[in-house]
Design an enzyme around this catalytic site. Structure first.
Site, mmCIF file in Angstrom:
data_model
loop_
_atom_site.group_PDB
_atom_site.id
_atom_site.type_symbol
_atom_site.label_atom_id
_atom_site.label_comp_id
_atom_site.label_asym_id
_atom_site.label_seq_id
_atom_site.Cartn_x
_atom_site.Cartn_y
_atom_site.Cartn_z
ATOM 1 C CG ASP A 170 4.902 -2.849 4.274
ATOM 2 O OD1 ASP A 170 4.680 -2.232 5.324
ATOM 3 O OD2 ASP A 170 4.198 -3.809 3.890
ATOM 4 C CB THR B 233 -3.779 -0.204 8.077
ATOM 5 O OG1 THR B 233 -3.172 -1.257 7.332
ATOM 6 C CG2 THR B 233 -4.119 -0.682 9.473
ATOM 7 C CE LYS C 218 -0.087 0.173 8.420
ATOM 8 N NZ LYS C 218 1.100 -0.638 8.089
ATOM 9 C CG PHE D 198 -4.001 -4.494 2.918
ATOM 10 C CD1 PHE D 198 -3.813 -3.171 3.277
ATOM 11 C CD2 PHE D 198 -3.522 -5.478 3.759
ATOM 12 C CE1 PHE D 198 -3.153 -2.826 4.448
ATOM 13 C CE2 PHE D 198 -2.858 -5.157 4.938
ATOM 14 C CZ PHE D 198 -2.667 -3.827 5.282
ATOM 15 C CD GLU E 107 -1.267 -1.814 12.229
ATOM 16 O OE1 GLU E 107 -2.317 -2.472 12.116
ATOM 17 O OE2 GLU E 107 -0.362 -1.829 11.373
#
Length: 321
Positions: free
Chosen positions: A16, A149, A125, A171, A89
């Site tokens: 990440d 996400t 994303k 998350f 993203e």
């Protein structure tokens, strides 16, 4: 084997980060980025050449075009370091605009293809709002794989699965943060660690539901605060982990055992769920944590997107001077 090597036996390890020069030491399969990670990376001296190149080549284009070109450039460089996929993203400021999200995703994919990158190596994303999920559903029909996400609730995960998205990122750390803050002085760190961690429990519930009902959408736990959260999800499809936590796993040789498995999920008694738009919005609204963290996450990513715009403008001014 160290803990990172042990974990990789059961779970696909994903890095990440936007700092692609540090990827090789961890040998991840995939990598994920977001506006905050790209903003952090692009300010490092070793990536100034990259920002300069992108701005110089696109200086007469609109800001959103330059920004997407920068994201693709980072993604392209990352794909030279990993054998699998990279997640890029969509601008968080489009989180409630289905049509605009679809168009931006199409443009990003076209840029990757111009760089010679195969579509199966890219995940677009998108924030898991109702509008974002609808955009992902349309993109999946077009052969564009999506990573949804900012997933904080079971209802978000289920609707993503209904939409047939490739992957979701629930998350862990931000859920943990919310519950810890809400509990205040009553929070007991030891009692709420490992499998008792509320973030770990959220991902576990989603994983078990998906495997029980043979849902093909992949589950990738994200946003970790400590190694214990990661190890408590060993066996999950994928886990995306920051470089500092990857390093901690790499330096430890304590045994790691799988916690999640398809077999154990199949053996559970689980109720099937289906949400329409009204049901989804009500379920999300009923979950104070998910509502607050989703909104907070979109605001934070949007703010970092704006900061990235300012950095690009500053670079343009330097080139013009």
């Amino acid at each position: 084997m160290n803990q990172l090597e042990q974990l990789a036996q059961w779970t696909t390890v994903v890095a990440d980060t936007g700092h692609f020069l540090e990827l090789q030491q961890f040998s991840p399969s995939d990598a994920t980025t977001n506006p905050s990670l790209i903003l952090k990376a692009v300010q490092l001296p070793e990536y100034d050449y990259l920002l300069t190149d992108v701005v110089a080549q696109n200086r007469h284009q609109p800001m959103d075009v330059i920004t997407d070109a920068l994201l693709v450039r980072f993604g392209y460089e990352i794909l030279q370091m990993v054998p699998g996929r990279v997640s890029t993203e969509i601008d968080a400021r489009l989180s409630f605009d289905t049509d605009a999200t679809v168009k931006r995703a199409q443009r990003i994919m076209a840029e990757y293809e111009q760089c010679g990158m195969a579509p199966h190596r890219i995940l677009i994303k998108i924030a898991a709002t109702w509008e974002g999920i609808r955009a992902a559903q349309e993109l999946q029909k077009q052969g564009i794989n999506c990573n949804l996400t900012l997933v904080f609730s079971f209802s978000q995960a289920v609707v993503c699965a209904q939409a047939g998205v490739t992957l979701i990122s629930p998350f862990v750390g931000r859920i943990y943060d919310w519950h810890k803050k809400a509990a205040g002085s009553h929070w007991n760190e030891n009692a709420m660690a490992g499998v008792a961690d509320p973030g770990v429990q959220s991902v576990t519930q989603i994983y078990q539901y998906f495997k029980h009902f043979d849902i093909s959408t992949e589950v990738m736990g994200a946003s970790f605060r400590n190694v214990n959260q990661i190890l408590a999800l060993a066996g999950c499809d994928l886990l995306t982990i920051s470089p500092d936590l990857l390093a901690q796993l790499q330096q430890s040789y304590q045994p790691v055992a799988p916690v999640l498995s398809v077999t154990s999920a199949k053996a559970l008694s689980i109720q099937h769920h289906q949400y329409d738009e009204a049901g989804f919005r009500y379920a999300l609204n009923a979950d104070a944590m998910a509502t607050e963290k989703l909104a907070e996450g979109i605001r934070a990513f949007a703010a970092d997107g704006h900061k990235l715009d300012l950095l690009i403008q500053q670079k343009m001014a330097e080139l013009d001077s």
